[in-house]
Motif scaffolding. Structure first.
Motif, PDB file in Angstrom:
ATOM      1  N   TYR A   6      12.926  38.121  91.430  1.00  0.00           N
ATOM      2  CA  TYR A   6      14.330  37.810  91.166  1.00  0.00           C
ATOM      3  C   TYR A   6      14.588  37.458  89.707  1.00  0.00           C
ATOM      4  N   SER A   7      13.607  36.876  89.023  1.00  0.00           N
ATOM      5  CA  SER A   7      13.793  36.509  87.621  1.00  0.00           C
ATOM      6  C   SER A   7      13.424  37.635  86.676  1.00  0.00           C
ATOM      7  N   GLY A   8      12.607  38.584  87.169  1.00  0.00           N
ATOM      8  CA  GLY A   8      12.122  39.645  86.304  1.00  0.00           C
ATOM      9  C   GLY A   8      11.085  39.163  85.304  1.00  0.00           C
ATOM     10  N   GLY A   9      10.549  37.979  85.517  1.00  0.00           N
ATOM     11  CA  GLY A   9       9.601  37.396  84.566  1.00  0.00           C
ATOM     12  C   GLY A   9       8.276  37.062  85.209  1.00  0.00           C
ATOM     13  N   ARG A  10       7.361  38.006  85.248  1.00  0.00           N
ATOM     14  CA  ARG A  10       6.033  37.747  85.810  1.00  0.00           C
ATOM     15  C   ARG A  10       5.293  36.715  84.952  1.00  0.00           C
ATOM     16  N   ALA A  11       5.273  36.937  83.614  1.00  0.00           N
ATOM     17  CA  ALA A  11       4.532  36.039  82.724  1.00  0.00           C
ATOM     18  C   ALA A  11       5.139  34.644  82.717  1.00  0.00           C
ATOM     19  N   THR A  12       6.462  34.565  82.715  1.00  0.00           N
ATOM     20  CA  THR A  12       7.128  33.261  82.685  1.00  0.00           C
ATOM     21  C   THR A  12       6.839  32.467  83.954  1.00  0.00           C
ATOM     22  N   THR A  13       6.818  33.158  85.093  1.00  0.00           N
ATOM     23  CA  THR A  13       6.480  32.491  86.361  1.00  0.00           C
ATOM     24  C   THR A  13       5.070  31.922  86.312  1.00  0.00           C
ATOM     25  N   CYS A  14       4.128  32.716  85.788  1.00  0.00           N
ATOM     26  CA  CYS A  14       2.746  32.235  85.661  1.00  0.00           C
ATOM     27  C   CYS A  14       2.678  31.017  84.744  1.00  0.00           C
ATOM     28  N   CYS A  15       3.377  31.081  83.615  1.00  0.00           N
ATOM     29  CA  CYS A  15       3.360  29.970  82.655  1.00  0.00           C
ATOM     30  C   CYS A  15       3.856  28.677  83.290  1.00  0.00           C
ATOM     31  N   ALA A  16       4.945  28.766  84.033  1.00  0.00           N
ATOM     32  CA  ALA A  16       5.534  27.574  84.645  1.00  0.00           C
ATOM     33  C   ALA A  16       4.576  26.929  85.640  1.00  0.00           C
ATOM     34  N   MET A  17       3.922  27.756  86.475  1.00  0.00           N
ATOM     35  CA  MET A  17       3.017  27.214  87.483  1.00  0.00           C
ATOM     36  C   MET A  17       1.746  26.653  86.851  1.00  0.00           C
TER      37      MET A  17
END
Length: 493
Positions: free
Chosen positions: A350-361
């Motif tokens: 939904y965000s289109g951000g694979r890398a950003t999701t990884c960074c946050a977690m």
């Protein structure tokens, strides 16, 4: 006209293509579940190979010559048993890491059905051989190391093959969510492996390996009989891996039940021979994002596999549970991993951000690991909660990178329609991650004698390095700022 039964209505609402996609998803899920199911027993059996013999009731007719180690299994009855366990883990993981870099290239050039089924049957054989050491009374470290190394080598057949197969069948539309659910096979396999090994660990630990070995070998036979590698092999529609302005998804006018299994499919049904050449190793490295995510997975997998191999022993030593209870409790980490993998895939879609999701977690996982080490054993409810949180945050990025990210990069637009890079890209990313998987348990074995606190400091440091590996080269942030891949000097491959 009589109305159809609700169950029949549900069945007929799915197209032939949807049923095939569902079948392949379930089949590959089961296959890789058995891979992890056969890897997990060693972490459960460790606490049985070296025990506190003062708490064990010995048979009256047993002649005890060493009261401290009479119940241990040689050669793990020495004071350096933790180092020996680290060596044992490393034999599997180093062989796995080395073999993975070659496995992807073999997977691109060999039929996936033969490659995958032979790998599972051989893995079952070596898993059984490890367990037979109990019945054959083998006390040689070299025997167990050799079996583990050979098992690690043949297990490299699994991941590139199943990801390539799923990538062949599914387009990019809901890949993160679909693969987030599908990737729970890792945690499901760990859980089942822990439970099966726990049943036999206190009585006949050899069966903790023999039973999983038989299961994965049986799955190899099923793979040979039923796996369909590509949609065109059964005249199904081909998935569309890249979004197009001119082409709208077919699902806009179809039922919602079919959506998840037919996202972004094309109307072409004609089987077509693929004449494109498999991509080279260096060519795969030039795909934007492969190097960045490979480095991130190296550190993320270091953390995950340290938990995989050492968590039951940590719980047994710190919380003083018996081997079976420690093994059962460790499954909560994998339960959290299931939730984390699904959430990571859903959020990234939904965000289109694979890398950003990884960074946050990853950045949230670091303080959570510190808290687990400090307060994680303060009562059963706290232990359960912390294990679930740590499992979700540690395994979420790991799951996302090894599934959706690998599939995205293996079908990257710079490949210009060449679909034969998926297995190689997957192998490079997971192979690099497997280097971390080999280093983590080895470091844990070397560091744990100095105290478990130091092990957790090492894990936190690795988690921060995983975060920085993506953050320094965050492709998505650069894309949002108008910095394209062509500006980075990449050419079409």
């Amino acid at each position: 006209m009589r109305s159809l039964a609700p169950g029949i209505k549900l069945i007929t609402s799915f197209s032939r293509d949807s049923w095939y996609r569902f079948f392949i998803l379930i089949l590959t899920f089961v296959f890789y579940t058995t891979y992890h199911l056969s890897r997990k027993p060693i972490s459960i059996v460790k606490s049985q190979l070296h025990r506190n013999c003062s708490n064990v009731i010995h048979p009256a007719d047993l002649n005890i010559t060493d009261n401290d180690t009479w119940c241990d299994w040689a050669p793990f009855d020495k004071n350096n048993y933790q180092n020996l366990f680290g060596v044992l883990d490393n034999c599997f993981l180093v062989a796995y890491a080395i073999g993975m870099f070659f496995s992807g290239m073999f997977g691109e050039r060999l039929p996936l059905r033969y490659y995958l089924s032979s790998g599972m049957i051989l893995s079952g054989l070596f898993t059984v051989l490890f367990g037979l050491g109990f019945y054959w009374q083998i006390h040689s470290l070299w025997y167990y190391c050799l079996v583990q190394a050979l098992n690690g080598l043949v297990q490299t057949t699994g991941w590139p093959a199943v990801v390539a197969c799923v990538g062949n069948w599914f387009g990019k539309g809901k890949r993160g969510f679909i693969m987030g659910i599908w990737n729970s096979h890792t945690s499901v396999g760990n859980i089942l492996g822990s439970l099966i090994a726990g049943v036999y660990v206190s009585s006949s630990w050899g069966l903790s390996f023999i039973v999983p070995g038989i299961i994965i070998a049986s799955a190899g036979v099923i793979c040979f009989l039923f796996l369909v590698e590509k949609p065109e092999d059964v005249n199904c529609t081909l998935p569309q891996h890249h979004e197009s302005v001119e082409q709208e998804p077919l699902l806009r006018n179809s039922s919602s039940n079919e959506e998840i299994f037919s996202t972004n499919t094309s109307t072409a049904v004609e089987p077509e021979e693929d004449h494109t050449e498999a991509i080279s190793f260096c060519g795969a490295l030039r795909i934007p994002g492969v190097v960045e995510f490979s480095l991130c997975l190296l550190f993320a997998k270091l953390v995950s596999y340290t938990f995989l191999y050492w968590l039951p022993l940590y719980i047994a030593n710190v919380a003083h549970f018996d081997p079976k209870e420690a093994g059962d409790l460790s499954t909560l980490f994998d339960v959290g991993g299931i939730v984390g993998g699904i959430l990571a895939g859903l959020i990234s879609d939904y965000s289109g951000g694979r890398a950003t999701t990884c960074c946050a977690m990853l950045i949230i996982a670091a303080p959570m690991l510190f808290l687990y080490n400090k307060i994680g054993q303060n009562g059963l409810p706290t232990t359960i909660g912390m294990l679930l949180w740590c499992g979700a945050l540690v395994n979420g990025p790991y799951a996302l990178i090894t599934t959706a990210v690998s599939a995205d990069l293996g079908t990257h637009e710079c490949l210009r329609g060449n679909s034969r890079a998926l297995s190689t890209v997957t192998a490079i990313i997971d192979g690099t991650g497997s280097i971390g998987a080999a280093i983590g348990p080895l470091l844990a074995g070397l560091i744990s004698p100095t105290g478990w606190n130091n092990v957790f400091y090492m894990l936190i440091a690795a988690d921060v390095l995983a975060f920085e590996s993506i953050m320094v080269y965050n492709i998505e942030v650069r894309g949002w700022c108008g910095y394209t891949t062509r500006q980075r000097g990449f050419k079409e491959i």
